[in-house]
Scaffold this motif. Sequence first.
Motif, PDB file in Angstrom:
ATOM      1  N   GLU A 148      38.533  49.452  55.463  1.00 32.27           N
ATOM      2  CA  GLU A 148      38.340  49.027  53.832  1.00 32.27           C
ATOM      3  C   GLU A 148      39.364  49.262  53.266  1.00 32.27           C
ATOM      4  O   GLU A 148      39.729  48.774  52.256  1.00 32.27           O
ATOM      5  N   GLN A 149      39.937  50.420  53.409  1.00 30.77           N
ATOM      6  CA  GLN A 149      41.257  50.960  52.743  1.00 30.77           C
ATOM      7  C   GLN A 149      42.500  49.841  53.196  1.00 30.77           C
ATOM      8  O   GLN A 149      43.265  49.663  52.106  1.00 30.77           O
ATOM      9  N   MET A 150      42.570  49.278  54.290  1.00 26.71           N
ATOM     10  CA  MET A 150      43.468  48.351  54.554  1.00 26.71           C
ATOM     11  C   MET A 150      43.274  47.003  53.977  1.00 26.71           C
ATOM     12  O   MET A 150      44.205  46.415  53.110  1.00 26.71           O
ATOM     13  N   GLU A 151      42.063  46.663  53.782  1.00 23.41           N
ATOM     14  CA  GLU A 151      41.760  45.237  53.232  1.00 23.41           C
ATOM     15  C   GLU A 151      42.064  45.517  51.752  1.00 23.41           C
ATOM     16  O   GLU A 151      42.488  44.569  50.895  1.00 23.41           O
ATOM     17  N   ALA A 152      41.755  46.916  51.037  1.00 17.46           N
ATOM     18  CA  ALA A 152      42.097  47.088  49.613  1.00 17.46           C
ATOM     19  C   ALA A 152      43.737  47.026  49.635  1.00 17.46           C
ATOM     20  O   ALA A 152      43.819  46.584  48.391  1.00 17.46           O
ATOM     21  N   ALA A 153      44.662  47.678  50.302  1.00 13.82           N
ATOM     22  CA  ALA A 153      45.748  47.618  50.234  1.00 13.82           C
ATOM     23  C   ALA A 153      46.312  46.406  50.212  1.00 13.82           C
ATOM     24  O   ALA A 153      47.317  45.801  49.315  1.00 13.82           O
ATOM     25  N   ARG A 154      46.027  45.345  51.141  1.00 10.76           N
ATOM     26  CA  ARG A 154      46.341  43.924  51.212  1.00 10.76           C
ATOM     27  C   ARG A 154      46.057  43.291  49.728  1.00 10.76           C
ATOM     28  O   ARG A 154      46.724  42.434  49.326  1.00 10.76           O
ATOM     29  N   SER A 155      44.677  43.551  49.454  1.00  9.35           N
ATOM     30  CA  SER A 155      44.252  42.785  47.944  1.00  9.35           C
ATOM     31  C   SER A 155      45.314  43.276  46.941  1.00  9.35           C
ATOM     32  O   SER A 155      45.493  42.413  45.908  1.00  9.35           O
ATOM     33  N   PHE A 156      45.417  44.632  46.829  1.00 10.80           N
ATOM     34  CA  PHE A 156      46.513  45.129  45.709  1.00 10.80           C
ATOM     35  C   PHE A 156      47.702  44.503  45.939  1.00 10.80           C
ATOM     36  O   PHE A 156      48.426  44.155  44.813  1.00 10.80           O
ATOM     37  N   VAL A 157      48.142  44.123  47.065  1.00  8.88           N
ATOM     38  CA  VAL A 157      49.547  43.321  47.092  1.00  8.88           C
ATOM     39  C   VAL A 157      49.459  42.250  46.541  1.00  8.88           C
ATOM     40  O   VAL A 157      50.310  41.538  45.738  1.00  8.88           O
ATOM     41  N   LYS A 158      48.590  41.373  46.841  1.00 11.52           N
ATOM     42  CA  LYS A 158      48.294  39.974  46.073  1.00 11.52           C
ATOM     43  C   LYS A 158      47.940  40.217  44.835  1.00 11.52           C
ATOM     44  O   LYS A 158      48.703  39.175  43.935  1.00 11.52           O
ATOM     45  N   GLU A 159      47.360  41.138  44.105  1.00 13.78           N
ATOM     46  CA  GLU A 159      47.369  41.186  42.811  1.00 13.78           C
ATOM     47  C   GLU A 159      48.512  41.610  42.081  1.00 13.78           C
ATOM     48  O   GLU A 159      48.819  41.242  40.911  1.00 13.78           O
ATOM     49  N   THR A 160      49.430  42.450  42.855  1.00  9.21           N
ATOM     50  CA  THR A 160      50.832  42.760  42.293  1.00  9.21           C
ATOM     51  C   THR A 160      51.602  41.598  42.277  1.00  9.21           C
ATOM     52  O   THR A 160      52.122  41.563  41.078  1.00  9.21           O
ATOM     53  N   HIS A 161      51.472  40.860  43.231  1.00 14.42           N
ATOM     54  CA  HIS A 161      52.402  39.561  43.074  1.00 14.42           C
ATOM     55  C   HIS A 161      51.953  38.587  41.889  1.00 14.42           C
ATOM     56  O   HIS A 161      52.784  38.058  41.183  1.00 14.42           O
ATOM     57  N   ALA A 162      50.522  38.823  41.888  1.00 17.03           N
ATOM     58  CA  ALA A 162      50.080  37.595  40.823  1.00 17.03           C
ATOM     59  C   ALA A 162      50.399  38.317  39.550  1.00 17.03           C
ATOM     60  O   ALA A 162      50.573  37.715  38.273  1.00 17.03           O
ATOM     61  N   SER A 163      50.353  39.476  39.163  1.00 16.41           N
ATOM     62  CA  SER A 163      50.512  40.259  37.939  1.00 16.41           C
ATOM     63  C   SER A 163      52.087  40.151  37.393  1.00 16.41           C
ATOM     64  O   SER A 163      52.402  39.832  36.505  1.00 16.41           O
ATOM     65  N   LEU A 164      52.977  40.159  38.745  1.00 18.78           N
ATOM     66  CA  LEU A 164      54.500  40.052  38.530  1.00 18.78           C
ATOM     67  C   LEU A 164      54.769  38.632  37.763  1.00 18.78           C
ATOM     68  O   LEU A 164      55.502  38.390  37.114  1.00 18.78           O
ATOM     69  N   ASP A 165      53.761  37.733  38.424  1.00 18.10           N
ATOM     70  CA  ASP A 165      53.994  36.023  38.033  1.00 18.10           C
ATOM     71  C   ASP A 165      53.587  36.073  36.463  1.00 18.10           C
ATOM     72  O   ASP A 165      54.282  35.396  35.658  1.00 18.10           O
ATOM     73  N   ARG A 166      52.632  36.703  36.001  1.00 17.18           N
ATOM     74  CA  ARG A 166      52.308  36.680  34.663  1.00 17.18           C
ATOM     75  C   ARG A 166      53.304  37.489  33.862  1.00 17.18           C
ATOM     76  O   ARG A 166      53.687  37.036  32.677  1.00 17.18           O
ATOM     77  N   THR A 167      53.965  38.458  34.488  1.00 18.12           N
ATOM     78  CA  THR A 167      54.646  39.321  33.571  1.00 18.12           C
ATOM     79  C   THR A 167      56.055  38.395  33.439  1.00 18.12           C
ATOM     80  O   THR A 167      56.686  38.528  32.512  1.00 18.12           O
ATOM     81  N   GLU A 168      56.583  37.583  34.378  1.00 17.40           N
ATOM     82  CA  GLU A 168      57.746  36.837  34.377  1.00 17.40           C
ATOM     83  C   GLU A 168      57.590  35.709  33.138  1.00 17.40           C
ATOM     84  O   GLU A 168      58.775  35.452  32.708  1.00 17.40           O
ATOM     85  N   THR A 169      56.403  35.412  32.625  1.00 19.27           N
ATOM     86  CA  THR A 169      56.494  34.431  31.578  1.00 19.27           C
ATOM     87  C   THR A 169      56.832  35.130  30.414  1.00 19.27           C
ATOM     88  O   THR A 169      57.003  34.413  29.150  1.00 19.27           O
TER      89      THR A 169
END
Length: 255
Positions: A40-61
């Motif tokens: 469960e924690q491994m899946e959460a870690a991978r999910s947080f990585v995806k969210e981090t990338h998406a958040s950085l994409d929003r930040t870039e704008t």
Amino acid sequence: MYSRQVVGLEAAADTALLLQSVNRAAANAVFSDTLSDRKEQMEAARSFVKETHASLDRTETYFPTEEGKQLVQQSREQIQKVAHVMEELLTRLESEPPGEAWTSSDMLSSELRPAVDEGEKRLGVLKTRKREDASGLAKATADAFASGRSAMIALTLGGVIVGLGLGIWLTRSLTRQLGGEPADVAAVASAIAHGDLTTAIDTSRAGRGSVVHAMHSMQESLRKVVGSVRMGSDHIATGSTQIATGNADLSQRTE
């Protein structure tokens, strides 16, 4: 513009929080006591990585300048490094039983946490830059407001001064054309209209062509006309008296 800077700052802060969540989820996976909890924690870690990338994409704008894009790219590269290290850690973790993940624990402290710390540091640069931009924009807005207010005050005072000057000029121009105060001119005109030609007219301020000068000339002319008429009437009256006296004498002689 100011709100855009604030939103950009919040976006960078959200990305940093998500990056911390990656580290926390990976640590929870390493120290999990059961395989189900680890999964469960491994899946959460991978999910947080995806969210981090998406958040950085929003930040870039919110960083449209070349310098801003470079800072975002540096953060992106570090987040990719965090993701790579995390995947290596999770792969190694799968070969260790729960409660005995010694190698993964060492990798967590020696590689993943430093990578996350460096990512937070680079995101901190983004937050600082956006905070400085927001402060600069707020100061520029305040300066522009103060400048505009000063300009409005200056324009208002200038309008008042121009209005006063124009009023004074019109008053003087009207007084010069009339040759005196409007009330005095009206009083003289009323006296003449009622047949009073004895009213003294002050021509000390009356220039040639002014109303007062013209009224003074008219008064003088009317005095002469009235004087001539009165003199003619006196002559007629005298002649009539003489004729009447002559007629009386003639009648007495005839009798």
